[in-house]
Scaffold this active site. Structure first.
Site, mmCIF file in Angstrom:
data_model
loop_
_atom_site.group_PDB
_atom_site.id
_atom_site.type_symbol
_atom_site.label_atom_id
_atom_site.label_comp_id
_atom_site.label_asym_id
_atom_site.label_seq_id
_atom_site.Cartn_x
_atom_site.Cartn_y
_atom_site.Cartn_z
ATOM 1 N N TYR A 127 0.812 -1.222 0.000
ATOM 2 C CA TYR A 127 0.000 0.000 0.000
ATOM 3 C C TYR A 127 0.845 1.271 0.000
ATOM 4 O O TYR A 127 0.316 2.373 0.007
ATOM 5 C CB TYR A 127 -0.969 -0.003 1.182
ATOM 6 N N LYS A 173 3.930 -14.541 5.089
ATOM 7 C CA LYS A 173 4.073 -15.572 4.055
ATOM 8 C C LYS A 173 5.563 -15.671 3.737
ATOM 9 O O LYS A 173 5.996 -15.574 2.571
ATOM 10 C CB LYS A 173 3.229 -15.169 2.821
ATOM 11 N N ASP A 206 -2.357 -17.667 4.396
ATOM 12 C CA ASP A 206 -3.421 -18.518 3.843
ATOM 13 C C ASP A 206 -4.021 -19.400 4.945
ATOM 14 O O ASP A 206 -5.239 -19.562 5.038
ATOM 15 C CB ASP A 206 -2.915 -19.361 2.655
#
Ligand code: NAD
Length: 337
Positions: A127, A173, A206
């Protein structure tokens, strides 16, 4: 006579002017004095003033005790202006986006017994908005810094300690995004060593998304990067009753603004039927930030009482009350000043 709190109010776009109006009406019954100063940002400001975040808006927020923010609209795609919300977070260095999720009485939800907080890094990651188009390819740069990771990690552990929480989970991740998520994960793990009273664990994003859907009661406090936090928080809102009831605080060392996590819901604009609960619960977080902890709790209890009665609730919660009806019902619960 007590202090008069100066609150900058970004009325925003779509349902923004309606839900901010409702919140100001209810706040006026909480027993404190407010001076609300309406300021412009978003698509309305762009169309009227040629600037989605006028300097006057930023200056007014800086000169206020806090800011209540209605949602602002950002047209998608290249050539459009940059999100006023994201820009404001960066300009004011509001590095912590705090999003609490719990069940509220009378609100139908996928899971019961949910009580978790997502602490989302608010100024870095994808972002940051560093994007390029080169020929037929579009590229984005994900920025993660040691300083940014360290301060959000400390913020999350301090919050966990203050709120007597048991566990902080870093969501990342790092098995795929080895440099960016790797740095974030390692810095949070280092910071965790300074908080032996709080359990620390980690989850891939996830797996976290599935855990939230299946067994959110396992989760206490999550600390994560900007985009992951954005996505996981809409998912979590979904399992406790929808976007209409999910609040947030955007906090830095000097300034803060408080907004619903939902957007401007253009389909509802002008109908005065949007649910004001999310921004009103954000206002309750604002009262606590101002040090008015009792008033914040009373405000939240009044909202919960109206929700529990289930009579004066908006359409998304199965009722047929309008935005202002809900606000007036909350004001009534708070009693005359
Ligand atoms: P949205 O949150 O506005 O709407 C998603 C869905 O939830 C829609 O069906 C909407 O009608 C419903 N909804 C949302 N808030 C509601 C409420 N209070 N009461 C009843 N129903 C409600 O998301 P979107 O459609 O993806 O985005 C619309 C605009 O909002 C976009 O321009 C986006 O840029 C902007 N946005 C702003 C913010 C912000 O200001 N912080 C956050 C997200 C999106």
């Amino acid at each position: 006579m007590g202090k008069t709190y100066k609150i900058a109010v970004i009325t925003g776009d779509g349902i923004g002017p309606e839900i901010t109006e409702a919140t100001m009406l209810a706040l006026d019954s909480v027993g404190l004095d407010f001076e609300f100063v309406k300021v412009a940002a978003g698509l309305n400001a762009w169309e009227k003033l040629g600037n989605q975040l006028p300097q006057e808006t930023v200056d007014t927020i800086k000169a206020s005790d806090a800011c209540l923010k209605g949602p602002t609209q950002t047209p998608p795609g290249p050539g459009s202006f940059k999100s006023a919300t994201v820009t404001l977070r960066q300009i004011l260095d509001l590095y912590a986006n705090v999003r609490p999720f719990k069940n509220h009485p009378g609100v139908p939800s996928v899971h019961r017994g949910v009580d978790m907080i997502i602490v989302r890094e608010n100024t870095e990651g994808l972002y940051k908005g560093i994007e390029y188009t080169v020929g037929d390819s579009a590229l984005g740069i994900r920025v993660i810094t040691r300083r940014g990771s360290e301060r959000i990690a400390k913020f999350a552990f301090e919050l966990a300690r203050r709120e007597k929480r048991k566990k902080v989970t870093v969501v990342h991740k790092a098995n795929v995004l080895k440099e960016t998520c790797g740095l974030f994960r390692n810095v949070v793990a280092e910071v965790a060593k300074g908080y032996p009273d709080i359990l620390f664990d980690e989850m891939h994003v996830d797996a976290a998304a599935m855990r939230i859907a299946m067994k959110p009661q396992d989760i206490d406090v999550i600390v994560t990067t900007n985009l992951f936090g954005d996505v996981l928080s809409d998912e979590t809102a979904g399992i406790v009753g929808g976007l209409g009831i999910a609040p947030s605080a955007n906090v830095g060392d000097s300034f803060a603004f408080f907004e619903a996590i939902h957007g401007s819901a253009p389909k509802h604009a002008g109908k005065w039927d949007a649910n004001p609960v999310a921004i009103m619960l954000s206002a309750s977080m604002m009262l606590k930030y101002l040090g008015e902890v009792n008033a914040g709790s009373r405000f939240e209890s009044a909202i919960d009482t109206v929700l529990a009665e289930g009579i004066t609730v908006t359409r998304d919660l199965g009722g047929n009350a309008g935005t202002m009806d809900f606000a007036k019902a909350v004001a009534e619960k708070l009693g005359p000043r």
